[in-house]
Enzyme design. Structure first.
Site, PDB file in Angstrom:
ATOM      1  N   HIS A 173       0.874  -1.277   0.053  1.00 60.89           N
ATOM      2  CA  HIS A 173       0.008  -0.064   0.084  1.00 60.89           C
ATOM      3  C   HIS A 173       1.108   1.299  -0.101  1.00 60.89           C
ATOM      4  O   HIS A 173       0.212   2.441   0.056  1.00 60.89           O
ATOM      5  CB  HIS A 173      -1.002   0.001   1.297  1.00 60.89           C
ATOM      6  CG  HIS A 173      -1.956  -1.000   1.134  1.00 60.89           C
ATOM      7  ND1 HIS A 173      -2.882  -1.197  -0.027  1.00 60.89           N
ATOM      8  CD2 HIS A 173      -2.343  -1.919   1.983  1.00 60.89           C
ATOM      9  CE1 HIS A 173      -3.592  -2.219   0.296  1.00 60.89           C
ATOM     10  NE2 HIS A 173      -3.145  -2.556   1.454  1.00 60.89           N
ATOM     11  N   ASP A 217      -2.882 -10.367  -3.092  1.00 66.04           N
ATOM     12  CA  ASP A 217      -3.410  -9.932  -1.472  1.00 66.04           C
ATOM     13  C   ASP A 217      -4.860  -9.432  -1.808  1.00 66.04           C
ATOM     14  O   ASP A 217      -5.440  -9.294  -2.992  1.00 66.04           O
ATOM     15  CB  ASP A 217      -2.722  -8.690  -0.928  1.00 66.04           C
ATOM     16  CG  ASP A 217      -3.099  -8.348   0.336  1.00 66.04           C
ATOM     17  OD1 ASP A 217      -2.295  -8.852   1.225  1.00 66.04           O
ATOM     18  OD2 ASP A 217      -4.382  -7.626   0.438  1.00 66.04           O
ATOM     19  N   HIS A 264      -6.489  -7.109  -0.810  1.00 68.73           N
ATOM     20  CA  HIS A 264      -6.523  -5.513  -1.231  1.00 68.73           C
ATOM     21  C   HIS A 264      -5.917  -5.020  -2.213  1.00 68.73           C
ATOM     22  O   HIS A 264      -4.718  -5.773  -2.718  1.00 68.73           O
ATOM     23  CB  HIS A 264      -6.150  -4.897   0.154  1.00 68.73           C
ATOM     24  CG  HIS A 264      -6.933  -5.140   1.450  1.00 68.73           C
ATOM     25  ND1 HIS A 264      -6.306  -6.343   2.304  1.00 68.73           N
ATOM     26  CD2 HIS A 264      -8.083  -4.897   1.830  1.00 68.73           C
ATOM     27  CE1 HIS A 264      -7.304  -6.405   3.452  1.00 68.73           C
ATOM     28  NE2 HIS A 264      -8.307  -5.673   2.964  1.00 68.73           N
ATOM     29  N   ASP A 310      -5.006 -13.045   2.486  1.00 69.11           N
ATOM     30  CA  ASP A 310      -6.212 -12.563   3.162  1.00 69.11           C
ATOM     31  C   ASP A 310      -7.532 -12.746   2.309  1.00 69.11           C
ATOM     32  O   ASP A 310      -8.444 -12.354   2.978  1.00 69.11           O
ATOM     33  CB  ASP A 310      -6.028 -11.115   3.663  1.00 69.11           C
ATOM     34  CG  ASP A 310      -5.265 -10.049   2.596  1.00 69.11           C
ATOM     35  OD1 ASP A 310      -5.050 -10.487   1.574  1.00 69.11           O
ATOM     36  OD2 ASP A 310      -4.942  -9.157   3.214  1.00 69.11           O
ATOM     37  N   TYR A 318      -4.290 -12.702   7.848  1.00 70.28           N
ATOM     38  CA  TYR A 318      -4.347 -12.022   9.152  1.00 70.28           C
ATOM     39  C   TYR A 318      -5.204 -13.244  10.334  1.00 70.28           C
ATOM     40  O   TYR A 318      -5.289 -12.780  11.585  1.00 70.28           O
ATOM     41  CB  TYR A 318      -5.318 -10.807   9.401  1.00 70.28           C
ATOM     42  CG  TYR A 318      -4.625  -9.697   8.491  1.00 70.28           C
ATOM     43  CD1 TYR A 318      -3.499  -8.938   9.014  1.00 70.28           C
ATOM     44  CD2 TYR A 318      -5.263  -9.494   7.213  1.00 70.28           C
ATOM     45  CE1 TYR A 318      -2.946  -8.032   8.164  1.00 70.28           C
ATOM     46  CE2 TYR A 318      -4.314  -8.412   6.358  1.00 70.28           C
ATOM     47  CZ  TYR A 318      -3.119  -7.990   7.167  1.00 70.28           C
ATOM     48  OH  TYR A 318      -2.714  -6.999   6.257  1.00 70.28           O
TER      49      TYR A 318
HETATM   50  C1  SP5 Z   1      -1.492  -5.451   3.717  1.00 70.19           C
HETATM   51  C2  SP5 Z   1      -3.014  -5.389   4.197  1.00 70.19           C
HETATM   52  O1  SP5 Z   1      -3.409  -6.328   3.895  1.00 70.19           O
HETATM   53  N1  SP5 Z   1      -3.217  -4.178   4.294  1.00 70.19           N
HETATM   54  C3  SP5 Z   1      -4.769  -4.128   4.505  1.00 70.19           C
HETATM   55  C4  SP5 Z   1      -5.148  -3.053   5.485  1.00 70.19           C
HETATM   56  C5  SP5 Z   1      -6.355  -2.937   5.626  1.00 70.19           C
HETATM   57  N2  SP5 Z   1      -7.139  -2.518   6.342  1.00 70.19           N
HETATM   58  C6  SP5 Z   1      -8.176  -1.771   6.391  1.00 70.19           C
HETATM   59  C7  SP5 Z   1      -9.166  -2.175   7.796  1.00 70.19           C
HETATM   60  C8  SP5 Z   1     -10.530  -1.453   7.644  1.00 70.19           C
HETATM   61  C9  SP5 Z   1     -11.169  -1.346   8.980  1.00 70.19           C
HETATM   62  N3  SP5 Z   1     -11.247  -2.765   9.521  1.00 70.19           N
HETATM   63  C10 SP5 Z   1     -11.796  -2.842  10.845  1.00 70.19           C
HETATM   64  C11 SP5 Z   1     -11.306  -3.576  11.973  1.00 70.19           C
HETATM   65  C12 SP5 Z   1     -10.163  -2.882  12.874  1.00 70.19           C
HETATM   66  N4  SP5 Z   1      -9.459  -3.696  13.495  1.00 70.19           N
HETATM   67 ZN    ZN Z   2      -4.421  -7.355   2.338  1.00 71.92          ZN
END
Ligand code: SP5
Ligand code: ZN
Length: 340
Positions: A161, A197, A199, A280, A319
């Site tokens: 990111h 990934d 995202h 993920d 995660y």
């Molecule tokens: C590397 C990677 O997978 N980064 C992804 C980051 C995305 N995080 C966004 C989370 C959005 C809100 N989640 C709510 C739960 C908070 N613990």
């Molecule tokens: Zn991710």
């Protein structure tokens, strides 16, 4: 295949992510790296220190200097005591319409020049861990350039990111982009970064935008359906050297593997490959609504392995501590099967 590792990657402890102003438990924890290591029985290789030049190939020097000193300046300003914030976190942002021309002087304003979200906190070990992750990615490149067909870097914190000069999404240095740039110097021809990934790999896409020597492809949950990184990852961002394949929330093995296969077909002809391996997209993952199975990760590995070019695998997200290690193991097994 060799697994590149550094204990220093464990030093980053974000503790929290601030989401809609509310501190929530960090998802990107040191335990992730240990869970992956425990599931792999491959040869472990220690990450070797590399010079900053390899980072400066994709990042602005000001970002590196900021990250290297952010914690010390935060602590020096006694912000952990008053107001009691024990991690570096922005409260203002350099929005494009401000026309901001310079980095702020106030220690509490400076993160807003470099960070684009409140979920990516900096603590005492963050820089050392991020730097070690970049070293791990670069060591994996060295192994591949020296003749290993595939090498895996167990990088943490993740990286995809991060843009040239802005960090976010639990990432500080773009390990996949750093690896791609270094790999480009070691092979004869263009390099592809394929990001599976869950995202969108927005940082990698923007770092290499407009270049034809590094192609970036990503399969991810549709940002238009409400998912991070929200602003990017749409299908219409292609500049010819980029391919985005957004999937609807709930998408499982069939559409996900079809997209991975499309990425692999699209990348054919590249002389080197970086796989940005987030796991993920798995159904068990708490951070994404995609529903891929462990078997799908093995098949995805096979599809990418069939490209049979020098390949560096860089760890991104994933995660669920209960399945994380097995998912990575499946993907790496598939990669080896695909090449065979
Ligand atoms: C590397 C990677 O997978 N980064 C992804 C980051 C995305 N995080 C966004 C989370 C959005 C809100 N989640 C709510 C739960 C908070 N613990
Ligand atoms: Zn991710």
């Amino acid at each position: 295949m060799p697994v590149v590792w550094s204990d220093r990657c464990l030093l980053h402890e974000p503790l929290e992510e601030i989401w809609v102003g509310v501190p929530t438990p960090a998802a990107e924890t040191p335990a992730r790296a240990l869970a992956i290591r425990d599931a792999l029985d491959a040869r472990m290789v220690e990450a070797e220190p590399h010079p900053d030049e390899a980072l400066l190939a994709v990042h602005d020097g000001e970002l590196l200097a900021y990250l290297a000193s952010a914690w010390q300046e935060w602590e020096g300003a006694e912000l952990p005591d008053d107001p009691g914030q024990g991690r570096v976190v922005p409260y203002v942002f350099a929005h494009r319409e401000l026309g901001a021309r310079r980095t702020p002087t106030a220690v509490w304003a400076r993160p807003g020049w470099f960070a684009y979200d409140t979920m990516t906190l900096v603590g005492p070990g963050t820089w050392e861990a991020a730097r070690a992750a970049a070293d791990a990615a670069l060591t994996a490149v060295d192994l591949v350039v020296a003749g290993e067909p595939v090498a895996y870097a167990c990088t943490r914190p993740p990286g995809h990111h991060v843009t040239r000069s802005a960090y976010g999404g639990s990432c500080y240095l773009n390990n996949s982009a750093i690896a791609a740039s270094a790999l480009l110097d070691g092979v004869e021809g263009p390099v592809a970064v394929l990001d599976i990934d869950a995202h969108h790999g927005n940082g990698t896409q923007e770092i290499f935008r407009g270049r034809d020597d590094v192609r970036t492809g990503s399969v991810h949950v549709d940002p238009g359906a409400g998912w991070f990184p929200h602003f990017l990852g749409f299908a219409d961002e292609s500049d010819g050297a980029n391919l985005n394949l957004p999937l609807a929330p709930g998408s499982g093995d069939e559409p996900w593997l079809e997209a991975v296969a499309e990425l692999a077909r699209w990348a054919a002809g590249a002389a080197g490959l970086v796989v940005a391996l987030g796991v993920d997209a798995a159904a068990t993952d708490p951070e994404s609504p995609l529903t891929a199975s462990p078997a799908a990760f093995r098949e995805a590995g096979r599809l990418l392995g069939e490209l049979s070019v020098p390949t560096v695998v860089v760890q991104e997200g994933g995660y669920d501590l209960g399945t994380l290690g097995e998912l990575v193991r499946s993907a790496l097994l598939g990669l080896e099967e695909g090449r065979a």
